[in-house]
Design a protein around this motif. Structure first.
Motif, PDB file in Angstrom:
ATOM      1  N   HIS A 584      29.771  41.740  51.944  1.00  8.98           N
ATOM      2  CA  HIS A 584      31.661  42.064  52.322  1.00  8.98           C
ATOM      3  C   HIS A 584      31.709  42.957  51.211  1.00  8.98           C
ATOM      4  O   HIS A 584      30.482  43.186  51.073  1.00  8.98           O
ATOM      5  N   HIS A 585      32.327  44.159  52.626  1.00  9.31           N
ATOM      6  CA  HIS A 585      32.510  45.310  50.600  1.00  9.31           C
ATOM      7  C   HIS A 585      33.557  45.268  49.764  1.00  9.31           C
ATOM      8  O   HIS A 585      33.900  43.169  49.570  1.00  9.31           O
ATOM      9  N   PRO A 586      33.001  45.575  48.793  1.00 15.25           N
ATOM     10  CA  PRO A 586      33.704  44.352  47.172  1.00 15.25           C
ATOM     11  C   PRO A 586      34.865  44.680  47.411  1.00 15.25           C
ATOM     12  O   PRO A 586      35.626  43.906  46.476  1.00 15.25           O
ATOM     13  N   LEU A 587      35.519  45.270  47.889  1.00 12.95           N
ATOM     14  CA  LEU A 587      36.898  45.371  48.513  1.00 12.95           C
ATOM     15  C   LEU A 587      37.507  44.447  49.160  1.00 12.95           C
ATOM     16  O   LEU A 587      38.567  44.696  48.744  1.00 12.95           O
ATOM     17  N   ALA A 588      37.026  43.318  49.887  1.00 14.26           N
ATOM     18  CA  ALA A 588      37.544  42.728  50.495  1.00 14.26           C
ATOM     19  C   ALA A 588      38.604  42.201  49.804  1.00 14.26           C
ATOM     20  O   ALA A 588      39.133  41.457  50.667  1.00 14.26           O
ATOM     21  N   MET A 589      37.889  41.496  49.039  1.00 14.24           N
ATOM     22  CA  MET A 589      38.536  40.143  48.004  1.00 14.24           C
ATOM     23  C   MET A 589      38.722  40.642  46.621  1.00 14.24           C
ATOM     24  O   MET A 589      37.445  40.605  46.114  1.00 14.24           O
ATOM     25  N   ILE A 590      40.180  41.062  47.016  1.00 12.05           N
ATOM     26  CA  ILE A 590      40.775  41.037  45.372  1.00 12.05           C
ATOM     27  C   ILE A 590      41.772  40.160  45.141  1.00 12.05           C
ATOM     28  O   ILE A 590      42.394  40.290  44.453  1.00 12.05           O
ATOM     29  N   PRO A 591      40.944  38.966  44.089  1.00 13.09           N
ATOM     30  CA  PRO A 591      41.836  38.040  43.902  1.00 13.09           C
ATOM     31  C   PRO A 591      42.608  38.530  42.753  1.00 13.09           C
ATOM     32  O   PRO A 591      43.439  38.093  41.546  1.00 13.09           O
ATOM     33  N   PHE A 592      41.163  38.885  41.770  1.00 19.01           N
ATOM     34  CA  PHE A 592      42.402  39.597  40.706  1.00 19.01           C
ATOM     35  C   PHE A 592      42.793  41.406  40.271  1.00 19.01           C
ATOM     36  O   PHE A 592      42.006  41.617  38.844  1.00 19.01           O
ATOM     37  N   GLY A 593      42.842  41.727  41.311  1.00 16.02           N
ATOM     38  CA  GLY A 593      43.142  43.318  41.647  1.00 16.02           C
ATOM     39  C   GLY A 593      41.828  43.996  40.584  1.00 16.02           C
ATOM     40  O   GLY A 593      40.858  43.605  41.567  1.00 16.02           O
ATOM     41  N   GLY A 594      41.941  45.210  40.759  1.00  9.47           N
ATOM     42  CA  GLY A 594      40.967  46.218  41.177  1.00  9.47           C
ATOM     43  C   GLY A 594      41.225  47.317  39.897  1.00  9.47           C
ATOM     44  O   GLY A 594      42.280  47.718  38.971  1.00  9.47           O
ATOM     45  N   GLY A 595      39.815  48.189  39.922  1.00 11.01           N
ATOM     46  CA  GLY A 595      40.360  49.462  38.922  1.00 11.01           C
ATOM     47  C   GLY A 595      40.272  49.020  37.282  1.00 11.01           C
ATOM     48  O   GLY A 595      39.403  48.113  36.409  1.00 11.01           O
ATOM     49  N   HIS A 596      41.094  49.714  36.426  1.00  6.28           N
ATOM     50  CA  HIS A 596      41.123  50.083  35.255  1.00  6.28           C
ATOM     51  C   HIS A 596      42.107  48.615  34.481  1.00  6.28           C
ATOM     52  O   HIS A 596      42.021  48.381  33.649  1.00  6.28           O
ATOM     53  N   ARG A 597      42.752  48.469  35.466  1.00 11.37           N
ATOM     54  CA  ARG A 597      44.057  47.201  35.470  1.00 11.37           C
ATOM     55  C   ARG A 597      43.209  46.109  36.177  1.00 11.37           C
ATOM     56  O   ARG A 597      44.646  45.299  36.185  1.00 11.37           O
ATOM     57  N   ALA A 598      42.564  46.207  36.036  1.00  8.49           N
ATOM     58  CA  ALA A 598      41.456  44.637  36.984  1.00  8.49           C
ATOM     59  C   ALA A 598      41.925  43.307  35.831  1.00  8.49           C
ATOM     60  O   ALA A 598      42.631  44.058  34.614  1.00  8.49           O
ATOM     61  N   CYS A 599      42.090  41.941  36.497  1.00 11.17           N
ATOM     62  CA  CYS A 599      42.463  41.043  35.227  1.00 11.17           C
ATOM     63  C   CYS A 599      41.443  41.133  34.179  1.00 11.17           C
ATOM     64  O   CYS A 599      40.383  40.625  34.043  1.00 11.17           O
ATOM     65  N   VAL A 600      41.995  40.694  33.172  1.00 12.86           N
ATOM     66  CA  VAL A 600      40.853  41.062  31.938  1.00 12.86           C
ATOM     67  C   VAL A 600      40.386  39.657  32.038  1.00 12.86           C
ATOM     68  O   VAL A 600      39.431  39.532  31.465  1.00 12.86           O
ATOM     69  N   GLY A 601      40.824  38.553  31.938  1.00 14.98           N
ATOM     70  CA  GLY A 601      40.507  37.048  32.456  1.00 14.98           C
ATOM     71  C   GLY A 601      39.650  36.632  33.053  1.00 14.98           C
ATOM     72  O   GLY A 601      39.317  35.691  33.322  1.00 14.98           O
ATOM     73  N   GLU A 602      39.101  37.737  33.746  1.00 17.80           N
ATOM     74  CA  GLU A 602      38.708  37.207  35.495  1.00 17.80           C
ATOM     75  C   GLU A 602      36.915  36.561  35.146  1.00 17.80           C
ATOM     76  O   GLU A 602      36.535  35.730  35.083  1.00 17.80           O
ATOM     77  N   LYS A 603      36.148  36.643  34.235  1.00 17.32           N
ATOM     78  CA  LYS A 603      35.471  35.967  33.873  1.00 17.32           C
ATOM     79  C   LYS A 603      35.320  35.009  33.567  1.00 17.32           C
ATOM     80  O   LYS A 603      34.463  34.221  33.735  1.00 17.32           O
ATOM     81  N   LEU A 604      36.097  34.568  32.443  1.00 18.56           N
ATOM     82  CA  LEU A 604      36.763  33.368  31.809  1.00 18.56           C
ATOM     83  C   LEU A 604      37.201  32.794  33.252  1.00 18.56           C
ATOM     84  O   LEU A 604      36.975  31.388  32.651  1.00 18.56           O
ATOM     85  N   ALA A 605      38.100  33.530  34.324  1.00 18.14           N
ATOM     86  CA  ALA A 605      38.310  32.668  34.734  1.00 18.14           C
ATOM     87  C   ALA A 605      37.798  31.861  36.234  1.00 18.14           C
ATOM     88  O   ALA A 605      37.470  30.896  36.096  1.00 18.14           O
ATOM     89  N   TRP A 606      36.513  32.791  36.003  1.00 15.59           N
ATOM     90  CA  TRP A 606      35.165  32.514  36.861  1.00 15.59           C
ATOM     91  C   TRP A 606      34.580  31.335  36.503  1.00 15.59           C
ATOM     92  O   TRP A 606      34.711  29.731  37.123  1.00 15.59           O
ATOM     93  N   PHE A 607      34.143  31.855  35.231  1.00 12.74           N
ATOM     94  CA  PHE A 607      33.388  30.576  34.538  1.00 12.74           C
ATOM     95  C   PHE A 607      33.926  29.326  34.104  1.00 12.74           C
ATOM     96  O   PHE A 607      33.886  28.383  34.620  1.00 12.74           O
ATOM     97  N   GLN A 608      35.102  29.222  33.906  1.00 13.09           N
ATOM     98  CA  GLN A 608      35.853  27.744  33.627  1.00 13.09           C
ATOM     99  C   GLN A 608      36.187  27.018  35.127  1.00 13.09           C
ATOM    100  O   GLN A 608      36.209  26.045  35.043  1.00 13.09           O
ATOM    101  N   LEU A 609      36.456  27.947  36.065  1.00 11.73           N
ATOM    102  CA  LEU A 609      36.887  27.018  37.827  1.00 11.73           C
ATOM    103  C   LEU A 609      35.508  27.004  37.765  1.00 11.73           C
ATOM    104  O   LEU A 609      35.669  25.709  38.219  1.00 11.73           O
ATOM    105  N   LYS A 610      33.984  27.702  37.447  1.00 13.94           N
ATOM    106  CA  LYS A 610      32.828  26.796  38.206  1.00 13.94           C
ATOM    107  C   LYS A 610      32.871  25.201  37.466  1.00 13.94           C
ATOM    108  O   LYS A 610      32.228  24.647  38.144  1.00 13.94           O
ATOM    109  N   THR A 611      32.624  25.655  36.360  1.00 10.80           N
ATOM    110  CA  THR A 611      32.440  24.097  35.337  1.00 10.80           C
ATOM    111  C   THR A 611      33.453  23.682  35.910  1.00 10.80           C
ATOM    112  O   THR A 611      31.942  22.043  35.748  1.00 10.80           O
ATOM    113  N   ILE A 612      34.564  23.666  35.701  1.00  8.42           N
ATOM    114  CA  ILE A 612      35.544  22.117  35.956  1.00  8.42           C
ATOM    115  C   ILE A 612      35.740  21.871  37.834  1.00  8.42           C
ATOM    116  O   ILE A 612      35.200  20.903  37.537  1.00  8.42           O
ATOM    117  N   ILE A 613      36.197  22.959  38.369  1.00  6.09           N
ATOM    118  CA  ILE A 613      35.084  22.241  39.878  1.00  6.09           C
ATOM    119  C   ILE A 613      34.008  21.518  39.905  1.00  6.09           C
ATOM    120  O   ILE A 613      33.910  20.361  39.944  1.00  6.09           O
TER     121      ILE A 613
END
Ligand code: HEM
Length: 619
Positions: A584-613
């Motif tokens: 899919h287009h990289p911007l078709a899924m933007i739950p963490f926003g985008g550009g230079h002001r995208a979510c700074v916690g994206e990696k933490l959120a991803w890793f945390q979610l995956k580990t807990i789930i």
């Protein structure tokens, strides 16, 4: 002067002194005679005792002067008649003339007495019929009409000015909120509340993501939405998001994204732009990279185990699962970012404080700037908010002091977590000219609070949505477990403990990853983001002026059928990421926003979610 008529003299006088009043006929004659006789206007020196000024002649002059012009002031008369002011006053007293100031009096017409009598009779009758009628009449005090007939002119002027100002404000607001030709389509806004009321957001009838989907359905990919008193241009296509996110010079983070957040954390990263923002990012970002976060895997697993042990027993009925997910997230942030056990449970102090803080923040966020000072006063006297604020400042202080003690014992160790990075950057002289000059203590306190509040914002709803979707789709749970079994990660009866999770085996769980992606794609965790134009520009033929807010509805793009081909994009189908929608287009899924002001916690959120789930599915 002699030989000229009085009229000619008056005209000459008027030409010379246009602002002065023409002197009395006698004065002119007297002056002319004096000039002809002595060649001067000065009085001739007098001999002997000065004569009294209240002579017959002077009294006549004063009397005549006031008969001609009764509005003349004593000063003017003294000047015209060449008599001192005190003498004029004395003569006037003798003549029984009194100085007065004009006052506006209410004129009474011939039929006024009758009408007043009639009205008074009516009032008396009405009181007899309904004794509390007077309580139901709105009495105003703009001008007091007294029985002596005088009107308070001052109050009348104030009232008139008040009405004019209100009318002007009304006209201004009417104009500001009226659509102008060339505007994007949208629903007519209410003054101050914009579309928040008519779209049902304020009343809680509709969810924001649903409103944005409905508007797109009605008005197309470009429309306007009034967020309170702020007009936002909404762009719904991937191409729009691409243009806006890529142009970091033109589109900055809008203060509307977190409006009034500066009341709580004026130095927070989320409010900063330019060099200041870069200075803060230099400290925070390295600690939120995946390589650093992977090091906290064991801690996250322990937090997940604690959460599962306390909350997820077979047959247990959950009344407030969101609150349990909030506790879990807060525990993870406490350990990962601050190396501290926040010991968060349903009634913990910190959690209560976060709730108080957030509820007052939420209450203030939609307020237009004009009411900011009201908000400030409200917060100053709100004891719950003040208590939460004290608790957070105490907590931040404690975290910083503990870390300072640690660092003084172990010198030159690279920072392991966020608090270590923040404390080692402490520099009260930090400034924006030097991007690497660190952070001041006030900035560090605000960043600690930002990380607690933001780390807490998106995660709990995302976890809750996972629990919802997986319980509605048991086949998905089944497939996740099969994948875990294939990788020997599933807890079985003959195993004494749950198989350990590592970064490697986590990354090999492809289907589990698809499930998390699908949760973040479909769940409206954060529905939109807003940018502000720093200069005039054009996006897809729409003129955007400097200072204009531009809205990107993340959920609309995440679920747009034009970008998602495998199955209905509004359905929960994790398999789409293995099939047609794999690329899919990289911007078709933007739950963490985008550009230079995208979510700074994206990696933490991803890793945390995956580990807990994954941990939940393992057990
Ligand atoms: C599933 C969880 C999360 C979701 C869905 C999420 C989503 C978002 C979104 C959509 C934005 C706005 C981005 C933009 O304007 O383009 C954002 C900003 C932000 N997020 Fe997250 N977030 C999550 C977790 C976190 C966590 C765990 C942290 C803390 C470390 C965090 C910290 C921040 C910060 C500080 C910003 C503001 C960035 C800036 O203004 O430069 N978020 N987040």
């Amino acid at each position: 002067m002699s030989g000229k008529t009085l009229k000619t003299v008056n005209e000459a006088f008027q030409d010379e002194y246009p602002d002065d009043e023409i002197s009395a006929r006698q004065t002119i004659y007297r002056l002319a005679t004096k000039f002809d006789e002595t060649g001067s206007m000065e009085d001739a020196p007098r001999s002997g005792r000065p004569t009294s000024i209240t002579t017959e002649e002077n009294m006549e002059l004063v009397s005549e002067s006031y008969t001609l012009n009764p509005q003349k002031s004593q000063r003017r008369a003294a000047h015209d008649l060449d008599i001192s002011r005190s003498s004029v006053r004395r003569i006037m007293k003798e003549l029984n003339l009194k100085p007065y100031k004009p006052r506006l009096l209410q004129a009474l017409n011939e039929d006024d007495p009758d009408r007043r009598l009639e009205f008074s009779q009516w009032v008396l009758d009405s009181i007899r019929e309904d004794p509390i009628i007077l309580d139901r009449i709105l009495w105003t005090d703009e001008a007091i009409f007294q029985t002596n007939g005088r009107t308070n002119r001052h109050k009348g002027v104030v009232a008139t000015l008040f009405v004019i100002v209100i009318t002007l404000i009304y006209i201004y607001l009417k104009r500001a909120y009226s659509p102008s030709p060339g505007d994007l389509p949208g629903v007519k806004p209410h003054i101050f509340f914009g579309n928040l009321i008519n779209s049902g957001i304020w009343t809680g009838e509709s969810a924001f993501h649903q409103v944005l989907l409905d508007y797109q359905h009605h008005f197309g990919d470009k429309f306007q939405y009034w967020l309170g008193s702020h007009r936002c241009l909404v762009f719904c296509r991937i191409e729009h998001a691409q243009t806006i996110f890529a142009d970091r010079r033109t589109f900055e983070n809008s203060p509307l994204n977190h409006s009034n957040f500066d009341l709580f954390c004026p130095n927070s990263l989320v409010l900063l732009t330019g060099a200041k923002w870069k200075r803060h990012m230099r400290i925070l970002l390295p600690m939120l990279k995946l390589a650093k976060i992977i090091g906290h895997l064991e801690t996250i697993v322990q937090c997940a185990d604690r959460f599962i042990d306390q909350n997820l027993h077979p047959g247990q009925i959950h009344r407030d699962l969101l609150s349990c997910c909030e506790s879990l997230t807060m525990n993870v942030i406490g350990f990962v970012a601050f190396g501290c056990d926040f010991d968060i449970h349903a009634n913990s102090q910190i959690k209560k404080a976060v709730h108080d803080f957030e509820s007052y923040a939420m209450w203030l966020l939609p307020l237009p700037w004009i009411f900011r000072w009201l908000g400030k006063i409200y917060l100053k006297y709100n004891w719950k908010y003040q208590r939460a604020s004290r608790l957070f400042h105490g907590l931040a202080q404690k975290l910083v002091e503990e870390e300072q003690n640690k660092q003084s014992e172990m010198e030159n160790e690279p920072p392991k977590n966020l608090i270590a990075a923040l404390v080692s950057s402490l520099n009260e002289e930090a400034n924006d000219e030097q991007v690497s000059s660190g952070l001041t203590s006030a900035e560090i306190f605000d960043e600690i609070l930002t990380m607690i509040l933001f780390g807490y914002e998106g995660m709990p709803p995302a976890l809750l949505w996972f629990i919802f979707f997986s319980s509605k789709n048991p086949q998905v749970q089944q497939k996740m477990k099969e994948e875990l079994r294939e990788h020997h990660l599933l807890m079985t009866n003959n195993l004494k403990c749950v198989p350990p999770l590592t970064a490697n085996n986590l990354s090999s769980l492809t289907y589990c990853e698809c499930v998390i992606k699908e949760v973040l794609r479909l769940a409206p965790v954060i529905e939109y983001t807003i940018r502000i134009a720093t200069c005039d520009t054009i996006v897809d033929d729409v003129k955007i002026h400097r200072g204009q807010n531009v809205f990107i509805p993340l959920h609309n793009i995440n679920t747009d059928a034009r970008y998602w081909h495998h199955a209905d994009p509004h359905q929960f189908v994790p398999e789409r990421f293995l099939a047609e929608d794999k690329n899919h287009h990289p911007l078709a899924m933007i739950p963490f926003g985008g550009g230079h002001r995208a979510c700074v916690g994206e990696k933490l959120a991803w890793f945390q979610l995956k580990t807990i789930i994954v941990r939940m599915m393992q057990r």
